[in-house]
Motif scaffolding. Structure first.
Motif, PDB file in Angstrom:
ATOM      1  N   THR A  89      76.130  -1.402   0.698  1.00 41.62           N
ATOM      2  CA  THR A  89      76.546  -2.538   1.528  1.00 41.62           C
ATOM      3  C   THR A  89      78.061  -2.724   1.562  1.00 41.62           C
ATOM      4  OG1 THR A  89      76.453  -4.098  -0.323  1.00 41.62           O
ATOM      5  CG2 THR A  89      74.419  -3.776   0.965  1.00 41.62           C
ATOM      6  N   LEU A  90      78.747  -2.111   0.615  1.00 42.45           N
ATOM      7  CA  LEU A  90      80.188  -2.278   0.417  1.00 42.45           C
ATOM      8  C   LEU A  90      80.552  -3.740   0.204  1.00 42.45           C
ATOM      9  CD1 LEU A  90      81.584   0.425   2.810  1.00 42.45           C
ATOM     10  CD2 LEU A  90      81.494   0.478   0.316  1.00 42.45           C
ATOM     11  N   LYS A  91      79.710  -4.420  -0.532  1.00 44.19           N
ATOM     12  CA  LYS A  91      79.978  -5.795  -0.938  1.00 44.19           C
ATOM     13  C   LYS A  91      80.663  -5.767  -2.296  1.00 44.19           C
ATOM     14  CE  LYS A  91      78.009  -7.949   2.469  1.00 44.19           C
ATOM     15  NZ  LYS A  91      78.795  -8.682   3.427  1.00 44.19           N
ATOM     16  N   MET A  92      81.616  -6.648  -2.442  1.00 39.72           N
ATOM     17  CA  MET A  92      82.326  -6.781  -3.699  1.00 39.72           C
ATOM     18  C   MET A  92      81.377  -7.328  -4.762  1.00 39.72           C
ATOM     19  SD  MET A  92      85.749  -8.990  -4.376  1.00 39.72           S
ATOM     20  CE  MET A  92      86.674  -8.025  -3.201  1.00 39.72           C
ATOM     21  N   PRO A  93      81.503  -6.871  -5.999  1.00 38.36           N
ATOM     22  CA  PRO A  93      80.614  -7.359  -7.051  1.00 38.36           C
ATOM     23  C   PRO A  93      80.815  -8.851  -7.329  1.00 38.36           C
ATOM     24  CG  PRO A  93      82.349  -5.998  -7.986  1.00 38.36           C
ATOM     25  CD  PRO A  93      82.465  -5.892  -6.496  1.00 38.36           C
ATOM     26  N   GLU A  94      79.744  -9.471  -7.770  1.00 39.45           N
ATOM     27  CA  GLU A  94      79.746 -10.913  -8.030  1.00 39.45           C
ATOM     28  C   GLU A  94      80.841 -11.316  -9.008  1.00 39.45           C
ATOM     29  OE1 GLU A  94      79.043 -14.737  -7.539  1.00 39.45           O
ATOM     30  OE2 GLU A  94      78.064 -13.167  -6.381  1.00 39.45           O
ATOM     31  N   GLY A  95      81.106 -10.505 -10.017  1.00 42.03           N
ATOM     32  CA  GLY A  95      82.126 -10.840 -11.011  1.00 42.03           C
ATOM     33  C   GLY A  95      83.504 -11.034 -10.388  1.00 42.03           C
ATOM     34  N   LEU A  96      83.854 -10.190  -9.421  1.00 46.62           N
ATOM     35  CA  LEU A  96      85.143 -10.337  -8.744  1.00 46.62           C
ATOM     36  C   LEU A  96      85.151 -11.567  -7.841  1.00 46.62           C
ATOM     37  CD1 LEU A  96      86.052  -6.654  -7.812  1.00 46.62           C
ATOM     38  CD2 LEU A  96      87.034  -8.068  -9.626  1.00 46.62           C
ATOM     39  N   ARG A  97      84.017 -11.859  -7.249  1.00 47.95           N
ATOM     40  CA  ARG A  97      83.920 -13.055  -6.412  1.00 47.95           C
ATOM     41  C   ARG A  97      84.117 -14.308  -7.271  1.00 47.95           C
ATOM     42  NH1 ARG A  97      78.905 -11.912  -2.286  1.00 47.95           N
ATOM     43  NH2 ARG A  97      79.490  -9.781  -1.808  1.00 47.95           N
ATOM     44  N   ARG A  98      83.464 -14.311  -8.435  1.00 46.25           N
ATOM     45  CA  ARG A  98      83.568 -15.445  -9.347  1.00 46.25           C
ATOM     46  C   ARG A  98      85.012 -15.620  -9.802  1.00 46.25           C
ATOM     47  NH1 ARG A  98      80.385 -13.824 -13.564  1.00 46.25           N
ATOM     48  NH2 ARG A  98      78.917 -13.221 -12.022  1.00 46.25           N
ATOM     49  N   ARG A  99      85.688 -14.520 -10.101  1.00 47.05           N
ATOM     50  CA  ARG A  99      87.085 -14.563 -10.542  1.00 47.05           C
ATOM     51  C   ARG A  99      87.963 -15.203  -9.463  1.00 47.05           C
ATOM     52  NH1 ARG A  99      90.097  -9.109 -11.646  1.00 47.05           N
ATOM     53  NH2 ARG A  99      92.123  -9.879 -11.095  1.00 47.05           N
ATOM     54  N   ARG A 100      87.717 -14.843  -8.209  1.00 47.54           N
ATOM     55  CA  ARG A 100      88.451 -15.438  -7.096  1.00 47.54           C
ATOM     56  C   ARG A 100      88.224 -16.933  -7.052  1.00 47.54           C
ATOM     57  NH1 ARG A 100      86.344 -16.423  -1.549  1.00 47.54           N
ATOM     58  NH2 ARG A 100      84.685 -17.038  -2.936  1.00 47.54           N
ATOM     59  N   ASP A 101      86.973 -17.349  -7.184  1.00 49.26           N
ATOM     60  CA  ASP A 101      86.634 -18.773  -7.154  1.00 49.26           C
ATOM     61  C   ASP A 101      87.317 -19.528  -8.283  1.00 49.26           C
ATOM     62  OD1 ASP A 101      85.087 -18.245  -4.939  1.00 49.26           O
ATOM     63  OD2 ASP A 101      83.192 -18.245  -6.036  1.00 49.26           O
ATOM     64  N   GLU A 102      87.385 -18.924  -9.447  1.00 45.42           N
ATOM     65  CA  GLU A 102      88.053 -19.553 -10.591  1.00 45.42           C
ATOM     66  C   GLU A 102      89.555 -19.710 -10.338  1.00 45.42           C
ATOM     67  OE1 GLU A 102      86.947 -16.983 -13.810  1.00 45.42           O
ATOM     68  OE2 GLU A 102      84.892 -17.734 -13.882  1.00 45.42           O
ATOM     69  N   LEU A 103      90.166 -18.708  -9.732  1.00 43.69           N
ATOM     70  CA  LEU A 103      91.593 -18.816  -9.405  1.00 43.69           C
ATOM     71  C   LEU A 103      91.860 -19.929  -8.408  1.00 43.69           C
ATOM     72  CD1 LEU A 103      92.550 -15.033  -9.133  1.00 43.69           C
ATOM     73  CD2 LEU A 103      93.320 -16.651 -10.875  1.00 43.69           C
ATOM     74  N   ILE A 104      90.979 -20.060  -7.426  1.00 44.13           N
ATOM     75  CA  ILE A 104      91.134 -21.116  -6.431  1.00 44.13           C
ATOM     76  C   ILE A 104      90.955 -22.487  -7.090  1.00 44.13           C
ATOM     77  CG2 ILE A 104      90.057 -22.168  -4.391  1.00 44.13           C
ATOM     78  CD1 ILE A 104      89.501 -19.283  -3.412  1.00 44.13           C
ATOM     79  N   ALA A 105      89.949 -22.595  -7.978  1.00 44.87           N
ATOM     80  CA  ALA A 105      89.680 -23.864  -8.648  1.00 44.87           C
ATOM     81  C   ALA A 105      90.870 -24.295  -9.504  1.00 44.87           C
ATOM     82  CB  ALA A 105      88.419 -23.760  -9.492  1.00 44.87           C
ATOM     83  N   ARG A 106      91.553 -23.345 -10.141  1.00 44.82           N
ATOM     84  CA  ARG A 106      92.704 -23.674 -10.968  1.00 44.82           C
ATOM     85  C   ARG A 106      93.876 -24.217 -10.151  1.00 44.82           C
ATOM     86  NH1 ARG A 106      93.984 -18.600 -14.450  1.00 44.82           N
ATOM     87  NH2 ARG A 106      92.134 -17.699 -13.582  1.00 44.82           N
ATOM     88  N   ASP A 107      93.978 -23.764  -8.904  1.00 46.12           N
ATOM     89  CA  ASP A 107      95.079 -24.200  -8.034  1.00 46.12           C
ATOM     90  C   ASP A 107      94.854 -25.594  -7.464  1.00 46.12           C
ATOM     91  OD1 ASP A 107      96.476 -21.883  -8.429  1.00 46.12           O
ATOM     92  OD2 ASP A 107      95.772 -20.915  -6.606  1.00 46.12           O
ATOM     93  N   ASP A 108      93.615 -26.095  -7.538  1.00 44.83           N
ATOM     94  CA  ASP A 108      93.313 -27.422  -6.979  1.00 44.83           C
ATOM     95  C   ASP A 108      93.899 -28.535  -7.776  1.00 44.83           C
ATOM     96  OD1 ASP A 108      92.011 -26.328  -4.867  1.00 44.83           O
ATOM     97  OD2 ASP A 108      90.006 -26.569  -5.720  1.00 44.83           O
TER      98      ASP A 108
END
Length: 108
Positions: A89-108
């Protein structure tokens, strides 16, 4: 000269899109370079058949492009495996998605 491809143009676009959505630019950067190399190879093939051009120059560029393309495709295979991307599917793994979400949450 025919350029051998392990990834279709659509698959490269999918990797670029996933990288943009999930802020993981490294695989996307490799995909962009692969697309550029494909464009360069097409250009050289067109130049090579023009009788007014030096055939050897364009053949040399096309051959170097083919080697660079093969090297970057191997790199893409390796980094997708290292990061755990789903090759079907060429979908990014969940772990990288979660890491992105954590970075966004820290910037809030």
């Amino acid at each position: 000269m025919i350029l051998q491809k392990q990834f279709t143009d659509q698959e490269l676009s999918q990797i670029i899109e996933e990288g943009a959505i999930y802020m993981c630019a490294c695989p996307a950067q490799v995909a962009v370079q692969l697309r550029s190399l494909r464009q360069l190879h097409r250009y050289q093939n067109a130049c090579e058949v023009d009788p007014g051009n030096d055939h050897q120059v364009h053949k040399a560029i096309a051959e170097a492009t083919m080697r660079a393309h093969a090297l970057m495709e191997t790199c893409m295979v390796d980094i997708l495996a290292l990061e755990g991307w789903d090759r079907t599917t060429l979908k990014m793994p969940e772990g990288l998605r979660r890491r992105r979400d954590e970075l966004i949450a820290r910037d809030d």
